[in-house]
Design an enzyme around this catalytic site. Structure first.
Site, PDB file in Angstrom:
ATOM      1  N   THR A   1       0.708  -1.181   0.098  1.00  0.00           N
ATOM      2  CA  THR A   1       0.131   0.324  -0.165  1.00  0.00           C
ATOM      3  C   THR A   1       0.525   1.353  -0.271  1.00  0.00           C
ATOM      4  O   THR A   1       1.686   1.329   0.493  1.00  0.00           O
ATOM      5  CB  THR A   1      -1.303   0.043   1.227  1.00  0.00           C
ATOM      6  OG1 THR A   1       0.102  -0.374   2.396  1.00  0.00           O
ATOM      7  CG2 THR A   1      -1.908  -1.162   1.372  1.00  0.00           C
ATOM      8  N   PRO A   2       0.364   2.443  -0.413  1.00  0.00           N
ATOM      9  CA  PRO A   2       0.856   3.785  -0.820  1.00  0.00           C
ATOM     10  C   PRO A   2       0.829   4.460   0.555  1.00  0.00           C
ATOM     11  O   PRO A   2       0.134   4.336   1.609  1.00  0.00           O
ATOM     12  CB  PRO A   2       0.315   4.437  -1.745  1.00  0.00           C
ATOM     13  CG  PRO A   2      -1.082   4.125  -1.682  1.00  0.00           C
ATOM     14  CD  PRO A   2      -0.546   2.167  -0.947  1.00  0.00           C
ATOM     15  N   TRP A   3       0.977   5.904   0.717  1.00  0.00           N
ATOM     16  CA  TRP A   3       1.128   5.675   1.887  1.00  0.00           C
ATOM     17  C   TRP A   3      -0.285   7.133   2.233  1.00  0.00           C
ATOM     18  O   TRP A   3      -0.569   7.738   3.068  1.00  0.00           O
ATOM     19  CB  TRP A   3       2.187   6.448   2.438  1.00  0.00           C
ATOM     20  CG  TRP A   3       3.014   7.600   1.049  1.00  0.00           C
ATOM     21  CD1 TRP A   3       3.496   7.326  -0.098  1.00  0.00           C
ATOM     22  CD2 TRP A   3       2.176   9.126   0.485  1.00  0.00           C
ATOM     23  NE1 TRP A   3       3.605   8.863  -0.696  1.00  0.00           N
ATOM     24  CE2 TRP A   3       2.959   9.173  -0.758  1.00  0.00           C
ATOM     25  CE3 TRP A   3       0.952  10.320   0.603  1.00  0.00           C
ATOM     26  CZ2 TRP A   3       2.477  10.285  -1.566  1.00  0.00           C
ATOM     27  CZ3 TRP A   3       0.752  11.206  -0.028  1.00  0.00           C
ATOM     28  CH2 TRP A   3       1.921  10.837  -1.180  1.00  0.00           C
TER      29      TRP A   3
ATOM     30  N   LYS B   1       2.168  -5.067   3.301  1.00  0.00           N
ATOM     31  CA  LYS B   1       3.397  -4.134   3.453  1.00  0.00           C
ATOM     32  C   LYS B   1       2.979  -3.227   3.615  1.00  0.00           C
ATOM     33  O   LYS B   1       2.928  -2.400   1.507  1.00  0.00           O
ATOM     34  CB  LYS B   1       4.644  -4.929   2.115  1.00  0.00           C
ATOM     35  CG  LYS B   1       5.767  -4.405   2.383  1.00  0.00           C
ATOM     36  CD  LYS B   1       6.896  -3.168   2.565  1.00  0.00           C
ATOM     37  CE  LYS B   1       6.022  -1.944   1.157  1.00  0.00           C
ATOM     38  NZ  LYS B   1       6.572  -0.807   1.425  1.00  0.00           N
ATOM     39  N   PRO B   2       3.100  -1.878   4.252  1.00  0.00           N
ATOM     40  CA  PRO B   2       2.183  -0.383   3.862  1.00  0.00           C
ATOM     41  C   PRO B   2       3.829   0.110   3.621  1.00  0.00           C
ATOM     42  O   PRO B   2       4.633  -0.032   3.738  1.00  0.00           O
ATOM     43  CB  PRO B   2       1.891  -0.411   5.487  1.00  0.00           C
ATOM     44  CG  PRO B   2       2.875  -1.011   6.439  1.00  0.00           C
ATOM     45  CD  PRO B   2       3.295  -2.269   5.668  1.00  0.00           C
ATOM     46  N   SER B   3       3.146   0.904   3.369  1.00  0.00           N
ATOM     47  CA  SER B   3       4.709   2.786   2.915  1.00  0.00           C
ATOM     48  C   SER B   3       5.878   3.203   4.415  1.00  0.00           C
ATOM     49  O   SER B   3       4.925   3.201   5.518  1.00  0.00           O
ATOM     50  CB  SER B   3       3.653   3.642   2.053  1.00  0.00           C
ATOM     51  OG  SER B   3       4.872   5.233   2.499  1.00  0.00           O
ATOM     52  N   GLU B   4       6.659   2.812   4.168  1.00  0.00           N
ATOM     53  CA  GLU B   4       7.506   2.731   5.324  1.00  0.00           C
ATOM     54  C   GLU B   4       7.402   4.061   5.326  1.00  0.00           C
ATOM     55  O   GLU B   4       7.531   4.939   6.161  1.00  0.00           O
ATOM     56  CB  GLU B   4       9.187   2.634   4.353  1.00  0.00           C
ATOM     57  CG  GLU B   4       9.372   4.247   3.559  1.00  0.00           C
ATOM     58  CD  GLU B   4       8.736   3.815   2.221  1.00  0.00           C
ATOM     59  OE1 GLU B   4       8.243   2.869   2.286  1.00  0.00           O
ATOM     60  OE2 GLU B   4       9.781   4.175   1.045  1.00  0.00           O
TER      61      GLU B   4
ATOM     62  N   SER C   1       2.702   4.176  -6.977  1.00  0.00           N
ATOM     63  CA  SER C   1       3.337   5.209  -8.595  1.00  0.00           C
ATOM     64  C   SER C   1       3.449   4.008  -9.293  1.00  0.00           C
ATOM     65  O   SER C   1       3.687   2.809 -10.074  1.00  0.00           O
ATOM     66  CB  SER C   1       4.692   5.382  -8.017  1.00  0.00           C
ATOM     67  OG  SER C   1       5.468   4.253  -7.814  1.00  0.00           O
TER      68      SER C   1
ATOM     69  N   THR D   1       7.059   1.894  -9.786  1.00  0.00           N
ATOM     70  CA  THR D   1       7.336   0.809  -8.807  1.00  0.00           C
ATOM     71  C   THR D   1       6.046  -0.645  -9.276  1.00  0.00           C
ATOM     72  O   THR D   1       6.321  -1.817  -9.360  1.00  0.00           O
ATOM     73  CB  THR D   1       6.506   0.830  -7.142  1.00  0.00           C
ATOM     74  OG1 THR D   1       7.427   2.195  -7.549  1.00  0.00           O
ATOM     75  CG2 THR D   1       7.291  -0.211  -6.652  1.00  0.00           C
TER      76      THR D   1
ATOM     77  N   GLU E   1      -3.109  -0.317  -9.038  1.00  0.00           N
ATOM     78  CA  GLU E   1      -4.582   0.669  -9.004  1.00  0.00           C
ATOM     79  C   GLU E   1      -2.928   1.520  -9.283  1.00  0.00           C
ATOM     80  O   GLU E   1      -2.141   1.994  -7.482  1.00  0.00           O
ATOM     81  CB  GLU E   1      -4.951   0.954  -7.757  1.00  0.00           C
ATOM     82  CG  GLU E   1      -5.737   1.638  -8.453  1.00  0.00           C
ATOM     83  CD  GLU E   1      -7.442   1.662  -7.783  1.00  0.00           C
ATOM     84  OE1 GLU E   1      -7.787   1.156  -7.655  1.00  0.00           O
ATOM     85  OE2 GLU E   1      -7.562   2.975  -7.495  1.00  0.00           O
TER      86      GLU E   1
ATOM     87  N   CYS F   1      -5.228   9.171  -5.592  1.00  0.00           N
ATOM     88  CA  CYS F   1      -4.900   9.237  -6.677  1.00  0.00           C
ATOM     89  C   CYS F   1      -5.928   9.565  -8.084  1.00  0.00           C
ATOM     90  O   CYS F   1      -6.037   9.668  -9.879  1.00  0.00           O
ATOM     91  CB  CYS F   1      -4.879   7.037  -7.190  1.00  0.00           C
ATOM     92  SG  CYS F   1      -5.898   6.343  -6.475  1.00  0.00           S
TER      93      CYS F   1
ATOM     94  N   GLU G   1       1.471  13.489 -13.210  1.00  0.00           N
ATOM     95  CA  GLU G   1       0.896  13.254 -11.941  1.00  0.00           C
ATOM     96  C   GLU G   1       1.429  14.157 -10.509  1.00  0.00           C
ATOM     97  O   GLU G   1       2.971  14.287 -10.178  1.00  0.00           O
ATOM     98  CB  GLU G   1       0.310  11.400 -11.081  1.00  0.00           C
ATOM     99  CG  GLU G   1      -0.646  11.961 -10.107  1.00  0.00           C
ATOM    100  CD  GLU G   1      -0.318  10.546  -9.835  1.00  0.00           C
ATOM    101  OE1 GLU G   1      -1.922   9.951  -9.069  1.00  0.00           O
ATOM    102  OE2 GLU G   1       0.431   9.656  -9.469  1.00  0.00           O
TER     103      GLU G   1
END
Ligand code: TXE
Length: 480
Positions: free
Chosen positions: A147-149, A173-176, A226, A229, A247, A281, A378
């Site tokens: 996932t993203p942040w 695995k979430p965004s760092e 993104s 990635t 997505e 997004c 973007e």
């Protein structure tokens, strides 16, 4: 400062080795949390835990799995205020905004889980020659969610509902940059008795994400982030002949017809362009307005932008929080500066405020053209570039000229123009509103915005593998 751990096989654990990463509050620039990044070895432990737990989870009845998911959803709803505050501290979203999205995604999780009760995991089709055909949809096994942040809670809730209800185990695995609220979601799942190993959490950056996407036992990777990635993740999964649902980013257009109310439409567009500081997004990133209402629209858009009071999202008066970090603010600044250098007119915003935090004001640009980054890449920031078009058709044609195809919005009172809008190359088209719609949100991003249908039944199709079983009515008789 909070110290975070990984959740593997039902236990909170430290990583075997790896760098220490820090989560920074973007409103204050203070360190908020820290954690040891997962190595490939930690990722392997998590995937192994998922592989081992999955058969027992799949052996439960659908109703039992749905009950467990609903219990999780209920406790998430009870802790929504706390989760919104964590999101605010880790990535800047104003608490009230975070709260509304969390409430919406809990409802989405429950709706998705409920669909499992009617999804045809096993169905019979009687074929010719009295051979009966059953279609059985098996869970895939161990799956991964990266996932993203920008929506740390929402992304996890939306992705996990169908995966879990279909009988899969997951490694998230979430965004760092925003792992804290995700960690809390896992504590809440543990508290309602989610069986060990069904939901696993690994923390880390692209190295952990890469190890997960490349793991040979991960049957599906559900990725949001993104384009660059996403391509790597899709290639890694495809190379193993495993699935991915991607997505990715967008550069979503809005087309505004003559005849609509310019002030009300400008207020709606301001929300679509600036909420979550433009870090959605499906944010409105290109605005095409008919020349007949353009002046009144731009004036109202500038006025609406100026009501987006900037500040720490913990303050109730704040409407516009900071960007997630300095890197993201640099992207936004670069896009706006590039546009101004090439001849765009800055109508409001565009100046970084002198204060701590990664703030950027709500910004409106006019006199933009397609040579400018702000119209082609973007931006993921609070920037509304406006193009005046002579006709609605010109607006639609220019809206379609993008390598992205996530969503598009159209404001028009003309029924023929609504029909024309449905042909836009986007996964989602909103007409006379933004983000609304019923629970059957079946769509697949077009162009570089991703791959794989999501929403409604498609999420269950992605989460299962169909097998055909052809059964003759009688067993062979013994030869006497
Ligand atoms: O995304 P990344 P970032 C867009 C937006 C933004 C840009 C960068 O344009 O400016 O993406 O954001 C993990 N293998 N969106 O840098 O890098 C990473 O740790 C596997 C749009 O955050 O794609 C994180 O968990 N995983 C988007 C996740 O991938 C990897 C929302 C996303 O990170 C990896 C957010 C790798 N090689 C940003 N490298 C949307 N569509 O909503 C990183 N990751």
């Amino acid at each position: 400062m909070k110290s975070l751990q990984h959740f593997i096989g039902g236990r909170w654990v430290e990583p075997a080795d790896g760098d220490i990463l820090t989560v920074v509050n973007p409103a204050t620039e203070d360190a908020f949390a820290r954690f040891g990044a997962a190595s490939a070895h930690d990722v392997d432990r998590a995937v192994t835990a998922a592989v081992e737990a999955q058969p027992r989870w799949a052996a439960l009845s659908v109703a039992e799995r749905v009950d467990r998911i609903n219990a999780w959803a209920d406790t998430v709803a009870e802790h929504a205020a706390e989760l919104a505050e964590l999101e605010c501290r880790e990535m800047g979203k104003p608490v009230a905004v975070g709260r509304s999205f969390i409430d919406g995604s809990v409802a989405g999780l429950k709706a998705a889980a409920a669909q499992a009760l009617t999804y045809p995991f096993a169905e019979t089709v009687t074929g010719p020659d009295e051979v009966r055909t059953d279609i059985v949809r098996h869970p895939l096994g161990a799956t991964a969610v990266i996932t993203p942040w920008n929506f740390p809670v929402t992304m996890v809730l939306i992705a996990l509902g169908p995966l879990l209800a279909a009988g899969n185990a997951v490694v998230v695995k979430p965004s760092e940059r925003s792992p804290v609220s995700t960690g809390r979601l896992f504590e809440l799942a543990e508290a309602v008795g989610m069986p060990p190993g069904v939901m696993n959490l690994v923390l880390g950056d692209g190295r952990a994400g890469g190890a997960l996407a490349e793991h040979e036992d991960v049957q599906l990777v559900h990725f949001t982030g993104s384009v660059g990635t996403g391509r790597r993740v899709g290639a890694a999964a495809g190379g193993r002949l495993h699935r991915s649902v991607l997505e990715l980013g967008g550069k979503d257009p809005v087309v505004i017809d003559a005849g609509v109310d310019p002030v009300a439409t400008a207020q709606a567009v301001a929300f679509g362009a600036f909420v979550n500081t433009g870090q959605i997004c499906t944010s409105m990133e290109r605005i095409y307005v008919h020349e007949q209402i353009a002046d009144a629209f731009v004036e109202a858009l500038v006025a609406a932008a100026q009501t987006f009071t900037l500040g720490d999202g913990l303050e109730p008066a704040t409407v516009l929080g900071p960007l997630v970090d300095e890197r993201q603010r640099d992207v936004v600044r670069r896009h706006v500066d590039d546009a101004v250098q090439k001849g765009a007119t800055l109508r409001t915003g565009g100046v970084v405020p002198q204060r701590p935090g990664y703030f950027y004001p709500a910004t409106v640009l006019t006199d933009v053209d397609d040579t400018m980054l702000v119209m082609t890449e973007e931006t993921f920031g609070p920037v509304a570039p406006v193009v005046v078009v002579r006709t609605f058709e010109e607006g639609l044609a220019r809206a379609a000229e993008s390598r992205y195809g996530l969503a598009a919005t159209v404001y028009t009172g003309d029924p023929d123009h609504i029909v024309a809008a449905t042909r836009l190359p986007a996964g989602v088209v909103w007409v006379n509103q933004w983000q609304g719609g019923g629970p059957e949100r079946l769509y697949e991003p077009a162009g570089d915005s991703g791959m794989g249908a999501t929403g409604a039944r498609a999420a269950y199709d992605a989460a299962t593998r169909p097998a055909a079983v052809h059964i003759a009515p009688t067993a062979p008789a013994a030869n006497r």
